[in-house]
Design an enzyme around this catalytic site. Structure first.
Site, PDB file in Angstrom:
ATOM      1  N   CYS A   8      33.380 -10.194  -6.420  1.00 11.39           N
ATOM      2  CA  CYS A   8      33.038 -10.017  -4.890  1.00 11.39           C
ATOM      3  C   CYS A   8      32.375  -9.063  -4.390  1.00 11.39           C
ATOM      4  O   CYS A   8      31.458  -9.419  -3.691  1.00 11.39           O
ATOM      5  CB  CYS A   8      34.620  -9.987  -4.252  1.00 11.39           C
ATOM      6  SG  CYS A   8      35.816 -11.099  -4.981  1.00 11.39           S
TER       7      CYS A   8
ATOM      8  N   HIS B  91      35.842  -5.661   1.975  1.00 11.10           N
ATOM      9  CA  HIS B  91      35.604  -5.446   0.378  1.00 11.10           C
ATOM     10  C   HIS B  91      34.620  -4.591   0.201  1.00 11.10           C
ATOM     11  O   HIS B  91      33.982  -4.514  -1.129  1.00 11.10           O
ATOM     12  CB  HIS B  91      35.788  -6.808  -0.518  1.00 11.10           C
ATOM     13  CG  HIS B  91      36.304  -6.497  -1.841  1.00 11.10           C
ATOM     14  ND1 HIS B  91      36.254  -7.371  -2.701  1.00 11.10           N
ATOM     15  CD2 HIS B  91      37.216  -5.522  -2.450  1.00 11.10           C
ATOM     16  CE1 HIS B  91      36.708  -6.886  -3.920  1.00 11.10           C
ATOM     17  NE2 HIS B  91      37.047  -5.746  -3.506  1.00 11.10           N
TER      18      HIS B  91
END
Length: 441
Positions: free
Chosen positions: A76, A132
């Site tokens: 990610c 993130h």
């Protein structure tokens, strides 16, 4: 501390861009939708037999569908860092994911992001969904160029209780923690529709970063399913649950696209859809080999669709090789900002999509290193140049594939093309030397 005013280079480039745009067509709105851990073959338009994705399939019919598009990383944070910076994530020191509640790591606190650049060029900027890229205040979305943020800071969270994998509540509006009831995919959809409906005179850039279909595997009717932090239940699921997650994702995207139509924004909005890396346990990466977290095609090749009525020919398929950070360069050009030669690794793909330029042979790189000794990571690196892909693992294993003939990476040709192997090996060395020179200590 991140600067509170926009840097002079971006202001100058924005001014020049505004002058250029003023003489031609207005700047388009930009909607970038990113799925999380979606497999290459998990959409109907990519051959999926058991998931219904009518809205994304229609988007592909109305625009272009890529067949050789890549994520910058196989997990990610790296891909997201590349998108925000327009550079290989290794240059930022983000080669693997930011872990839960890991402060002191993420996007540079004093760096310039795509959101910074577009905001300086006159765009209203919004991030809805997954960040993130850092927990520290100066690394958060509002401090990194976004005017609006609704979503979560961590890698994934409970779709109903909105906490992260270790049990910390993680749902935010701006810089304030909030509580809100509902299924995450639906909440993001509703906020996206509200963002689009806001009265504004300037164009918008909306980064809609969905949580789905990342684990925990929870469909929209699984509110009572027991999913506990730090427990195996966080990653327990099945293909049927995964299907329900993807279909709800498609449904939500359909609502967002319908809102564009309702507001009369379809014609002047570039919509891009992709995934941050290959699929995980219950995904379908066919016909690619392997999955998320690897440098095989199944870890990095992703679906990608782009639509801009009247600009991108409808119903087309592109074999042009592309990568996430190309959209950074593309969006900058559309905003009237020129090339950033010192801080840009991607390329503008619009000339290919509008068929004003022939396909281009690209050379792209990936690398996996293990920053956390307890985590099992196959350390290695790879380069893809045209149809050829070389993989080199730290164990000494080496593979060469012709992806045109063998997209599933089954026939290792390492012994058959020694000169080509040497050429690609040298390019990997040169790339690593180049990124090492710009990587923070």
């Amino acid at each position: 501390m991140k600067r509170l005013t926009t840097s002079w280079p971006i202001l100058v480039m924005a001014f020049l861009g505004i002058c250029t745009i003023a003489l031609g067509a207005p700047k388009p709105n930009i909607l970038f939708i990113l799925a999380d851990d979606l497999g290459y073959g998990d959409l109907g338009c990519y051959g999926c037999p058991d998931i219904r994705t009518p809205h994304l399939d229609r988007l592909a019919q109305e625009g272009v569908r890529f067949t050789q598009f890549y994520a910058n990383g196989s997990v990610c944070s790296p891909t997201r860092a590349a998108f925000m910076s327009g550079r290989y994530q290794q240059r930022l020191g983000l080669e693997d994911a930011v872990t839960y509640q890991e402060f002191g790591r993420g996007l540079p606190e004093d760096g310039e992001t795509l959101a910074d650049a577009l905001k300086a060029a006159g765009y209203n900027t919004g991030l809805i969904g997954k960040w993130h890229l850092g927990y520290d205040l100066e690394r958060r979305p509002l401090q990194q160029g976004f005017d609006h943020f609704f979503g979560f800071l961590g890698g994934n969270h409970h779709y109903f209780q909105h906490m992260d994998r270790i049990g910390v509540p993680d749902l935010w509006l701006g810089n304030e923690a909030i509580a809100r009831q509902g299924y995450t995919t639906d909440l993001l959809t509703e906020d996206a529709k509200a963002f689009l409906a806001k009265p504004r005179e300037q164009p918008f850039f909306l980064y809609l970063a969905h949580a789905a279909p990342h684990f925990p595997w929870q469909g929209p009717t699984d509110e009572n399913k027991l999913v506990e932090p730090k427990k195996p239940s966080w990653q327990e699921g099945d293909r049927q649950t995964y299907i329900a997650m993807v279909e709800r994702l498609d449904h939500g995207i359909g609502q967002v696209l319908a809102k564009l139509d309702e507001l009369g924004l379809r014609e002047n909005t570039l919509v891009v859809f992709s995934s941050d890396n290959g699929g995980h346990t219950y995904s379908r990466n066919a016909p690619m080999r392997d999955f998320k977290g690897t440098i095989w095609e199944g870890g990095v090749r992703v679906p990608c669709i782009a639509r801009w009525p009247g600009v991108i020919p409808a119903g087309t398929t592109s074999a042009q090789m592309g990568i996430t950070m190309d959209w950074t360069a593309t969006f900058r050009r559309l905003a009237g900002l020129g090339p950033d030669a010192q801080h840009e690794d991607g390329v503008d793909v619009m000339p290919f999509l509008t068929q004003k330029a022939p396909s281009q042979t690209r050379t792209l790189f990936w690398r996996l290193t293990n920053r956390r000794p307890k985590k099992q990571v196959e350390e290695g690196r790879s380069v893809c140049q045209g149809p050829w892909k070389l993989i080199e693992y730290a164990t000494g294993e080496r593979y060469l594939f012709n992806l045109t003939d063998d997209v599933g990476e089954q026939q290792n040709l390492i012994q058959h093309h020694p000169d080509l192997v040497q050429e690609l090996h040298q390019k990997l060395d040169a790339w690593e030397k180049d990124i090492a020179a710009s990587t923070p200590n």
